[in-house]
Design a protein around this motif. Structure first.
Motif, PDB file in Angstrom:
ATOM      1  N   ASN A  46      44.605  29.742  51.086  1.00 21.80           N
ATOM      2  CA  ASN A  46      45.848  29.543  50.552  1.00 21.80           C
ATOM      3  C   ASN A  46      46.335  29.954  49.303  1.00 21.80           C
ATOM      4  N   ASP A  47      47.250  31.030  49.232  1.00 16.53           N
ATOM      5  CA  ASP A  47      47.583  31.498  48.137  1.00 16.53           C
ATOM      6  C   ASP A  47      48.271  30.526  47.014  1.00 16.53           C
ATOM      7  N   SER A  48      48.426  29.377  47.206  1.00 17.74           N
ATOM      8  CA  SER A  48      48.984  28.354  46.180  1.00 17.74           C
ATOM      9  C   SER A  48      47.969  27.806  45.442  1.00 17.74           C
ATOM     10  N   ASN A  84      43.056  35.263  54.573  1.00 17.96           N
ATOM     11  CA  ASN A  84      42.878  35.279  53.180  1.00 17.96           C
ATOM     12  C   ASN A  84      43.277  36.704  52.691  1.00 17.96           C
ATOM     13  N   ARG A  85      44.746  36.443  52.236  1.00 17.74           N
ATOM     14  CA  ARG A  85      45.201  37.851  51.861  1.00 17.74           C
ATOM     15  C   ARG A  85      44.481  38.500  50.471  1.00 17.74           C
ATOM     16  N   ARG A  86      44.184  37.350  49.625  1.00 17.73           N
ATOM     17  CA  ARG A  86      43.720  38.043  48.388  1.00 17.73           C
ATOM     18  C   ARG A  86      42.381  38.436  48.446  1.00 17.73           C
ATOM     19  N   GLU A 110      46.846  40.656  42.550  1.00 22.61           N
ATOM     20  CA  GLU A 110      48.095  40.974  42.991  1.00 22.61           C
ATOM     21  C   GLU A 110      48.403  42.617  42.761  1.00 22.61           C
ATOM     22  N   ASN A 115      38.337  30.299  53.304  1.00 21.90           N
ATOM     23  CA  ASN A 115      37.899  30.418  51.845  1.00 21.90           C
ATOM     24  C   ASN A 115      36.631  31.299  51.816  1.00 21.90           C
TER      25      ASN A 115
END
Length: 170
Positions: free
Chosen positions: A10-12, A60-62, A137, A83
């Motif tokens: 979750n990016d948040s 999980n983008r990051r 980012e 995760n």
């Protein structure tokens, strides 16, 4: 005990350090059995849920872009889900180790980052004018630049103070 970093799907949710002591600690973080994805060039391993795709865990983008930037394998084809726990590579006795301090600093210490590119190793680095609010980012942007570039580019990420935050992946 291992000093690790959890990268939530979750990016948040923030990327945070964790002290992990047991296999059960790792399994609790990723939500199941562990599979390791090594990034030997920077001395880290990503611990992911072995059945994450079958369990339809979220992308999980990051963690995925971090892996693509530093490893290159699977770029654009393979995604990490759920995760992810980042730790150092295993020692000679196959025990996990702490995340290297330089990697922990990139992921945990706030700052602005820029992506720099060059066409060949003898050329001057050129900075993209965009600044990114975190290392991750900047990694995402670097992967997009690499994917969309017609030229074979070397990319690196620098803190706005100018020191290289990463060397080009091999």
């Amino acid at each position: 005990m291992v000093q690790a970093i959890v990268i939530p799907a979750n990016d948040s949710e923030p990327i945070e350090p964790r002290d992990l002591r047991t296999l059960e600690d790792y399994q609790a973080e990723v939500g199941g059995w562990i599979e390791h994805v090594d990034i030997p060039d920077i001395g880290v391993t990503l611990a992911v849920n072995e059945n994450g795709i079958a369990q339809a865990l979220p992308f999980n983008r990051r963690a995925t872009f971090f892996w693509w930037f530093h490893q290159g394998y699977g770029r654009g084809r393979v995604r990490l889900v759920g995760n992810v726990v980042l730790e150092g590579l295993d020692d000679t006795d196959d025990n996990p180790t702490d995340v290297p301090a330089a990697i922990a600093e990139l992921l945990l210490v706030p700052g602005e980052f820029a992506v720099e590119a060059r066409c060949s190793s003898g050329m001057e680095w050129r900075s993209d004018p965009s600044l990114h609010p975190s290392y991750v980012e900047a990694v995402v942007w670097a992967c997009m630049v690499k994917e969309l570039s017609e030229a074979s580019l070397e990319l690196r990420i620098t803190r706005t103070a100018g020191e290289p935050a990463s060397e080009p992946p091999s």
